[in-house]
Design a protein around this motif. Sequence first.
Motif, PDB file in Angstrom:
ATOM      1  N   MET A  72       2.006  -4.105  -8.209  1.00  0.00           N
ATOM      2  CA  MET A  72       0.679  -3.873  -8.776  1.00  0.00           C
ATOM      3  C   MET A  72      -0.324  -4.891  -8.254  1.00  0.00           C
ATOM      4  N   ILE A  73       0.115  -6.126  -8.080  1.00  0.00           N
ATOM      5  CA  ILE A  73      -0.772  -7.145  -7.528  1.00  0.00           C
ATOM      6  C   ILE A  73      -1.165  -6.790  -6.097  1.00  0.00           C
ATOM      7  N   GLU A  74      -0.184  -6.316  -5.315  1.00  0.00           N
ATOM      8  CA  GLU A  74      -0.466  -5.892  -3.944  1.00  0.00           C
ATOM      9  C   GLU A  74      -1.434  -4.706  -3.941  1.00  0.00           C
ATOM     10  N   LEU A  75      -1.229  -3.776  -4.870  1.00  0.00           N
ATOM     11  CA  LEU A  75      -2.129  -2.625  -4.973  1.00  0.00           C
ATOM     12  C   LEU A  75      -3.546  -3.098  -5.300  1.00  0.00           C
ATOM     13  N   GLY A  76      -3.655  -4.053  -6.221  1.00  0.00           N
ATOM     14  CA  GLY A  76      -4.963  -4.594  -6.565  1.00  0.00           C
ATOM     15  C   GLY A  76      -5.616  -5.305  -5.389  1.00  0.00           C
ATOM     16  N   SER A  77      -4.820  -6.001  -4.606  1.00  0.00           N
ATOM     17  CA  SER A  77      -5.356  -6.679  -3.419  1.00  0.00           C
ATOM     18  C   SER A  77      -5.868  -5.670  -2.403  1.00  0.00           C
ATOM     19  N   ARG A  78      -5.160  -4.565  -2.254  1.00  0.00           N
ATOM     20  CA  ARG A  78      -5.609  -3.519  -1.329  1.00  0.00           C
ATOM     21  C   ARG A  78      -6.920  -2.911  -1.823  1.00  0.00           C
ATOM     22  N   PHE A  79      -7.031  -2.769  -3.148  1.00  0.00           N
ATOM     23  CA  PHE A  79      -8.281  -2.259  -3.720  1.00  0.00           C
ATOM     24  C   PHE A  79      -9.427  -3.217  -3.410  1.00  0.00           C
ATOM     25  N   ALA A  80      -9.180  -4.510  -3.525  1.00  0.00           N
ATOM     26  CA  ALA A  80     -10.215  -5.509  -3.251  1.00  0.00           C
ATOM     27  C   ALA A  80     -10.633  -5.475  -1.783  1.00  0.00           C
ATOM     28  N   ARG A  81      -9.718  -5.041  -0.902  1.00  0.00           N
ATOM     29  CA  ARG A  81     -10.031  -4.943   0.530  1.00  0.00           C
ATOM     30  C   ARG A  81     -10.538  -3.551   0.905  1.00  0.00           C
ATOM     31  N   ASP A  82     -10.823  -2.726  -0.118  1.00  0.00           N
ATOM     32  CA  ASP A  82     -11.310  -1.345   0.094  1.00  0.00           C
ATOM     33  C   ASP A  82     -10.303  -0.482   0.841  1.00  0.00           C
ATOM     34  N   GLU A  83      -9.006  -0.786   0.656  1.00  0.00           N
ATOM     35  CA  GLU A  83      -7.959  -0.002   1.308  1.00  0.00           C
ATOM     36  C   GLU A  83      -7.419   1.098   0.393  1.00  0.00           C
ATOM     37  N   CYS A  84      -7.827   1.078  -0.876  1.00  0.00           N
ATOM     38  CA  CYS A  84      -7.476   2.149  -1.803  1.00  0.00           C
ATOM     39  C   CYS A  84      -8.587   2.237  -2.850  1.00  0.00           C
ATOM     40  N   PHE A  85      -8.438   3.157  -3.807  1.00  0.00           N
ATOM     41  CA  PHE A  85      -9.543   3.458  -4.707  1.00  0.00           C
ATOM     42  C   PHE A  85      -9.108   3.437  -6.171  1.00  0.00           C
ATOM     43  N   ILE A  86     -10.082   3.564  -7.066  1.00  0.00           N
ATOM     44  CA  ILE A  86      -9.820   3.519  -8.504  1.00  0.00           C
ATOM     45  C   ILE A  86      -8.701   4.480  -8.923  1.00  0.00           C
ATOM     46  N   PRO A  87      -8.686   5.730  -8.443  1.00  0.00           N
ATOM     47  CA  PRO A  87      -7.589   6.623  -8.844  1.00  0.00           C
ATOM     48  C   PRO A  87      -6.212   6.080  -8.480  1.00  0.00           C
ATOM     49  N   ASP A  88      -6.132   5.324  -7.370  1.00  0.00           N
ATOM     50  CA  ASP A  88      -4.846   4.720  -6.987  1.00  0.00           C
ATOM     51  C   ASP A  88      -4.422   3.674  -8.020  1.00  0.00           C
ATOM     52  N   LEU A  89      -5.390   2.849  -8.480  1.00  0.00           N
ATOM     53  CA  LEU A  89      -5.079   1.855  -9.497  1.00  0.00           C
ATOM     54  C   LEU A  89      -4.631   2.531 -10.792  1.00  0.00           C
ATOM     55  N   MET A  90      -5.327   3.621 -11.140  1.00  0.00           N
ATOM     56  CA  MET A  90      -4.973   4.345 -12.360  1.00  0.00           C
ATOM     57  C   MET A  90      -3.576   4.941 -12.252  1.00  0.00           C
TER      58      MET A  90
END
Length: 216
Positions: free
Chosen positions: A44-62
Amino acid sequence: MTQPDSLVEAVANCQEERVQQLVREKRAAGVPANDIVAECNQGMIELGSRFARDECFIPDLMFGGMIMKTVMAELGPGLGESRAVQSVGTAVMGSVQYDIHDIGKDIVVMMLRGSGFEVVDLGVDVAPERFVEAIRQHKPAVVGMSVLLTTCYKSVTATVEAISRAGLRDQVKIMVGGAAASEMLSANSGCDFYGKSAVDGVTSPAKSLPRMKLLS
């Protein structure tokens, strides 16, 4: 960097079926439930880091948060039997009074736990008095409020004021995050931090704890 085909990578890639398969394999191999959760939280931390780098989006976090809920439900009975994981501090989290949304809050809760925090999750529609009670009982370093609705701005201010009236304001750092939150709301309500994203929800409280500086 995560290892290919690892549980961490599967969570970070939101591969639900692969996550479930790897969790089952680890349970069958006798891996403690807390160790499995720790790996998932790192994902989840890695997923959040990817979100911060614009490599994924809000639906991915959800979706990642939903996968984690499933994992926690499956592992729940075994968590009490696993060895304790050393905590770097305690955080109290909740969606403010009259706000019944929890996905964003749940993502931050998972990421905080993955970073070593012990998290007391108060749920949704949390009255200011419940935040005060939780602070008295658990003595957290950080209190986090989630607010998705602009109609709940007053609940953020009311919570900070309740904490101050109880004489507890100097004992905790307070952060606010969520779709309706902003730097202005944080400043006007008397909070210490504004979490624009789930990653900020981890790095902001980390700055208040010397042992967590590596995350900031």
